[in-house]
Scaffold this motif. Structure first.
Motif, PDB file in Angstrom:
ATOM      1  N   ALA A 104       0.821  -1.206   0.000  1.00  0.00           N
ATOM      2  CA  ALA A 104       0.000   0.000   0.000  1.00  0.00           C
ATOM      3  C   ALA A 104       0.859   1.262   0.000  1.00  0.00           C
ATOM      4  N   ASP A 105       2.021   1.221   0.634  1.00  0.00           N
ATOM      5  CA  ASP A 105       2.938   2.357   0.557  1.00  0.00           C
ATOM      6  C   ASP A 105       3.318   2.621  -0.902  1.00  0.00           C
ATOM      7  N   ARG A 106       3.532   1.552  -1.659  1.00  0.00           N
ATOM      8  CA  ARG A 106       3.869   1.697  -3.076  1.00  0.00           C
ATOM      9  C   ARG A 106       2.699   2.302  -3.851  1.00  0.00           C
ATOM     10  N   ALA A 107       1.476   1.861  -3.537  1.00  0.00           N
ATOM     11  CA  ALA A 107       0.292   2.435  -4.173  1.00  0.00           C
ATOM     12  C   ALA A 107       0.192   3.924  -3.870  1.00  0.00           C
ATOM     13  N   GLY A 108       0.505   4.307  -2.625  1.00  0.00           N
ATOM     14  CA  GLY A 108       0.494   5.714  -2.249  1.00  0.00           C
ATOM     15  C   GLY A 108       1.487   6.526  -3.067  1.00  0.00           C
ATOM     16  N   LEU A 109       2.650   5.929  -3.360  1.00  0.00           N
ATOM     17  CA  LEU A 109       3.642   6.615  -4.186  1.00  0.00           C
ATOM     18  C   LEU A 109       3.156   6.749  -5.628  1.00  0.00           C
ATOM     19  N   LEU A 110       2.482   5.730  -6.141  1.00  0.00           N
ATOM     20  CA  LEU A 110       1.941   5.809  -7.500  1.00  0.00           C
ATOM     21  C   LEU A 110       0.880   6.901  -7.605  1.00  0.00           C
ATOM     22  N   VAL A 111       0.128   7.105  -6.535  1.00  0.00           N
ATOM     23  CA  VAL A 111      -0.910   8.143  -6.541  1.00  0.00           C
ATOM     24  C   VAL A 111      -0.293   9.527  -6.373  1.00  0.00           C
ATOM     25  N   GLY A 112       0.559   9.683  -5.373  1.00  0.00           N
ATOM     26  CA  GLY A 112       1.143  10.990  -5.106  1.00  0.00           C
ATOM     27  C   GLY A 112       2.264  11.355  -6.060  1.00  0.00           C
ATOM     28  N   GLN A 113       3.035  10.328  -6.488  1.00  0.00           N
ATOM     29  CA  GLN A 113       4.165  10.517  -7.394  1.00  0.00           C
ATOM     30  C   GLN A 113       5.131  11.580  -6.870  1.00  0.00           C
ATOM     31  N   ASP A 114       5.322  11.545  -5.543  1.00  0.00           N
ATOM     32  CA  ASP A 114       6.233  12.472  -4.870  1.00  0.00           C
ATOM     33  C   ASP A 114       6.884  11.712  -3.722  1.00  0.00           C
ATOM     34  N   LEU A 115       8.067  11.154  -3.978  1.00  0.00           N
ATOM     35  CA  LEU A 115       8.737  10.322  -2.984  1.00  0.00           C
ATOM     36  C   LEU A 115       9.044  11.101  -1.715  1.00  0.00           C
ATOM     37  N   GLN A 116       9.441  12.355  -1.863  1.00  0.00           N
ATOM     38  CA  GLN A 116       9.769  13.154  -0.688  1.00  0.00           C
ATOM     39  C   GLN A 116       8.553  13.354   0.211  1.00  0.00           C
ATOM     40  N   ALA A 117       7.369  13.548  -0.396  1.00  0.00           N
ATOM     41  CA  ALA A 117       6.140  13.701   0.395  1.00  0.00           C
ATOM     42  C   ALA A 117       5.839  12.414   1.150  1.00  0.00           C
ATOM     43  N   SER A 118       6.022  11.269   0.493  1.00  0.00           N
ATOM     44  CA  SER A 118       5.808   9.985   1.169  1.00  0.00           C
ATOM     45  C   SER A 118       6.761   9.826   2.339  1.00  0.00           C
ATOM     46  N   MET A 119       8.025  10.215   2.140  1.00  0.00           N
ATOM     47  CA  MET A 119       9.018  10.127   3.203  1.00  0.00           C
ATOM     48  C   MET A 119       8.674  11.057   4.357  1.00  0.00           C
ATOM     49  N   ARG A 120       8.262  12.284   4.025  1.00  0.00           N
ATOM     50  CA  ARG A 120       7.908  13.229   5.083  1.00  0.00           C
ATOM     51  C   ARG A 120       6.743  12.707   5.914  1.00  0.00           C
ATOM     52  N   GLY A 121       5.754  12.122   5.242  1.00  0.00           N
ATOM     53  CA  GLY A 121       4.611  11.575   5.962  1.00  0.00           C
ATOM     54  C   GLY A 121       5.012  10.500   6.942  1.00  0.00           C
ATOM     55  N   LEU A 122       5.909   9.610   6.522  1.00  0.00           N
ATOM     56  CA  LEU A 122       6.366   8.544   7.408  1.00  0.00           C
ATOM     57  C   LEU A 122       7.174   9.107   8.573  1.00  0.00           C
ATOM     58  N   MET A 123       7.986  10.114   8.294  1.00  0.00           N
ATOM     59  CA  MET A 123       8.763  10.737   9.376  1.00  0.00           C
ATOM     60  C   MET A 123       7.844  11.388  10.399  1.00  0.00           C
ATOM     61  N   LYS A 124       6.776  12.058   9.918  1.00  0.00           N
ATOM     62  CA  LYS A 124       5.851  12.710  10.841  1.00  0.00           C
ATOM     63  C   LYS A 124       5.105  11.686  11.684  1.00  0.00           C
ATOM     64  N   ILE A 125       4.772  10.549  11.104  1.00  0.00           N
ATOM     65  CA  ILE A 125       4.102   9.501  11.867  1.00  0.00           C
ATOM     66  C   ILE A 125       5.024   9.005  12.978  1.00  0.00           C
ATOM     67  N   ALA A 126       6.327   8.996  12.697  1.00  0.00           N
ATOM     68  CA  ALA A 126       7.292   8.541  13.693  1.00  0.00           C
ATOM     69  C   ALA A 126       7.629   9.622  14.712  1.00  0.00           C
ATOM     70  N   GLY A 127       7.779  10.884  14.254  1.00  0.00           N
ATOM     71  CA  GLY A 127       8.300  11.922  15.132  1.00  0.00           C
ATOM     72  C   GLY A 127       7.432  13.140  15.327  1.00  0.00           C
ATOM     73  N   GLY A 128       6.212  13.128  14.781  1.00  0.00           N
ATOM     74  CA  GLY A 128       5.313  14.252  14.976  1.00  0.00           C
ATOM     75  C   GLY A 128       5.573  15.397  14.019  1.00  0.00           C
ATOM     76  N   ASN A 129       4.849  16.491  14.237  1.00  0.00           N
ATOM     77  CA  ASN A 129       4.896  17.632  13.329  1.00  0.00           C
ATOM     78  C   ASN A 129       6.082  18.550  13.636  1.00  0.00           C
ATOM     79  N   HIS A 130       7.283  17.999  13.434  1.00  0.00           N
ATOM     80  CA  HIS A 130       8.501  18.754  13.709  1.00  0.00           C
ATOM     81  C   HIS A 130       9.483  18.580  12.551  1.00  0.00           C
ATOM     82  N   LEU A 131       9.011  18.819  11.332  1.00  0.00           N
ATOM     83  CA  LEU A 131       9.846  18.584  10.161  1.00  0.00           C
ATOM     84  C   LEU A 131      11.146  19.385  10.205  1.00  0.00           C
ATOM     85  N   HIS A 132      11.092  20.595  10.782  1.00  0.00           N
ATOM     86  CA  HIS A 132      12.295  21.414  10.847  1.00  0.00           C
ATOM     87  C   HIS A 132      13.370  20.782  11.725  1.00  0.00           C
ATOM     88  N   GLU A 133      12.969  19.791  12.520  1.00  0.00           N
ATOM     89  CA  GLU A 133      13.914  19.097  13.388  1.00  0.00           C
ATOM     90  C   GLU A 133      14.332  17.742  12.816  1.00  0.00           C
TER      91      GLU A 133
END
Length: 374
Positions: free
Chosen positions: A197-226
């Motif tokens: 399903a992660d792969r399907a999400g990439l096919l839909v969004g077609q933005d690997l960085q956005a997929s990565m950011r989403g996973l990071m936020k799930i792990a560390g919360g809304n602190h992308l600047h950190e």
């Protein structure tokens, strides 16, 4: 365009940037080999769908639908319109004709799921909606639509049912053991389905960085600047290669009760697929079609799955996987290898096997040692 279906020429609310669409795409195009082999086999079983639909009377599907309808917010043009646009867009990209119902549920914990037997429904929590930006959320919605296209919602519903059942029959001798064995196997499959399903999400969004950011936020919360994507992926590499056999056993024990792989592992797996030839072929329009699913070979799917696991063992830096690879490659003296791996000793097996009894005690404690979506 109606709530339940759409045509390409009436598609609306697409994002400003141009993205590719995949007409008639089969879920086999993005499914993890272990996930795909199980699904192909299940689809080949005569009467499989009939049996599971007959089970619907025993499963809490109707109750869940009524619960979300009565106590959550249904996504539509009138409510959470931006999510409704993302949902229709994801179905358009993956060519899913019937748009699943989608609900937003009040829960501070970021989560999403796709459940249901006859008709899948998608649920996202307020915690997730508030955490992710538009492109990150688009990948998550695509993830859930990928679950719907693959038919994962059926098996997830069954997993929820069996997990609850295991709690109810825990007092019956061996009853809980039998059910938990099935639950454990389903969890292992479901962890692989999350990678699909992660792969399907990439096919839909077609933005690997956005997929990565989403996973990071799930792990560390809304602190992308950190946070930093490269450093996050380094964690995954350290997790795989670090430690000794005791850590490997602990990894296994940690992941067994989870339905999702660990977040860093998901990020690393998705990046690896995004850089693969398989992903590029799909993006170039060369992918299996849904109309050919009925002809998919169970044998070929299991062969692909076996080859994937064999390659994983060969290329893995995990101490346990490296040991398995050595044994499979003809390495001798298993006892010596085990002792050296557990103790960090580098001596030969003849000199150390009988002269260091304390090492045997270290190895004997392995029961206390060793190696979880959006």
């Amino acid at each position: 365009m109606t709530e339940d279906s759409h045509e390409a020429d009436t598609h609306e609310n697409v994002p400003s940037r141009q993205r590719k669409r995949f007409p008639g795409i089969s879920s086999r195009a993005y499914e993890h080999p272990a996930d795909r082999s199980a699904l192909v086999a299940l689809r080949k079983l005569t009467g499989f769908d009939t049996v599971f639909k007959a089970m619907s009377a025993l499963l809490p599907e109707r109750s869940l639908r009524l619960l979300f309808l009565s106590d959550s917010v249904r996504v539509s043009d009138a409510q959470f319109a931006h999510l409704h646009a993302m949902l229709r867009d994801a179905c358009y990209i993956l060519d899913l004709e019937k748009v699943p119902a989608m609900y937003v549920a009040q829960d501070p914990k970021p989560n999403a799921m796709c459940i249901g037997l006859d008709e899948p429904i998608i649920v996202v929590t307020t915690g997730l909606v508030e955490l992710l930006d538009e492109e990150e959320m688009r990948a998550v919605v695509g993830h859930e639509v990928g679950h719907a296209l693959s038919g994962h919602s059926v098996y997830r519903t069954i997993l929820l049912f069996l997990t609850n059942l295991a709690l109810k029959v825990a007092w019956i001798p061996l009853g809980n053991v039998a059910i938990m064995a099935i639950v454990t196997a389903l969890r292992e499959w479901f962890r692989k389905s999350e990678l699909s399903a992660d792969r399907a999400g990439l096919l839909v969004g077609q933005d690997l960085q956005a997929s990565m950011r989403g996973l990071m936020k799930i792990a560390g919360g809304n602190h992308l600047h950190e946070m930093n994507v490269d450093a996050f992926l380094e964690q995954a590499a350290e997790y795989e290669a670090g430690g000794d056999l005791r850590d490997s056993v602990l990894k296994i024990l940690n992941v067994l009760p989870r339905t999702h792989p660990f977040t860093t592992v998901r990020a690393a797996e998705l990046k690896k697929w995004a850089e693969s030839r398989d992903f590029q072929r799909v993006m170039d329009g060369h992918y299996p079609r849904r109309e050919d699913d009925k002809d998919a070979s169970v044998t070929d799917s299991f062969r692909d799955s076996a080859a994937h696991y064999a390659d994983t063992v060969r290329s893995s830096k995990d101490p346990l996987m490296k040991l398995v690879g050595d044994i499979a490659g003809g390495a001798g003296d298993l006892g010596g290898k085990l002792r050296d791996k557990f103790t960090g000793g580098g001596g030969n097996s003849n000199g150390g096997s009988g002269s260091r009894p304390s090492d045997e005690g270290t190895g004997g404690d392995s029961r206390d040692q060793g190696p979880r979506k959006s």
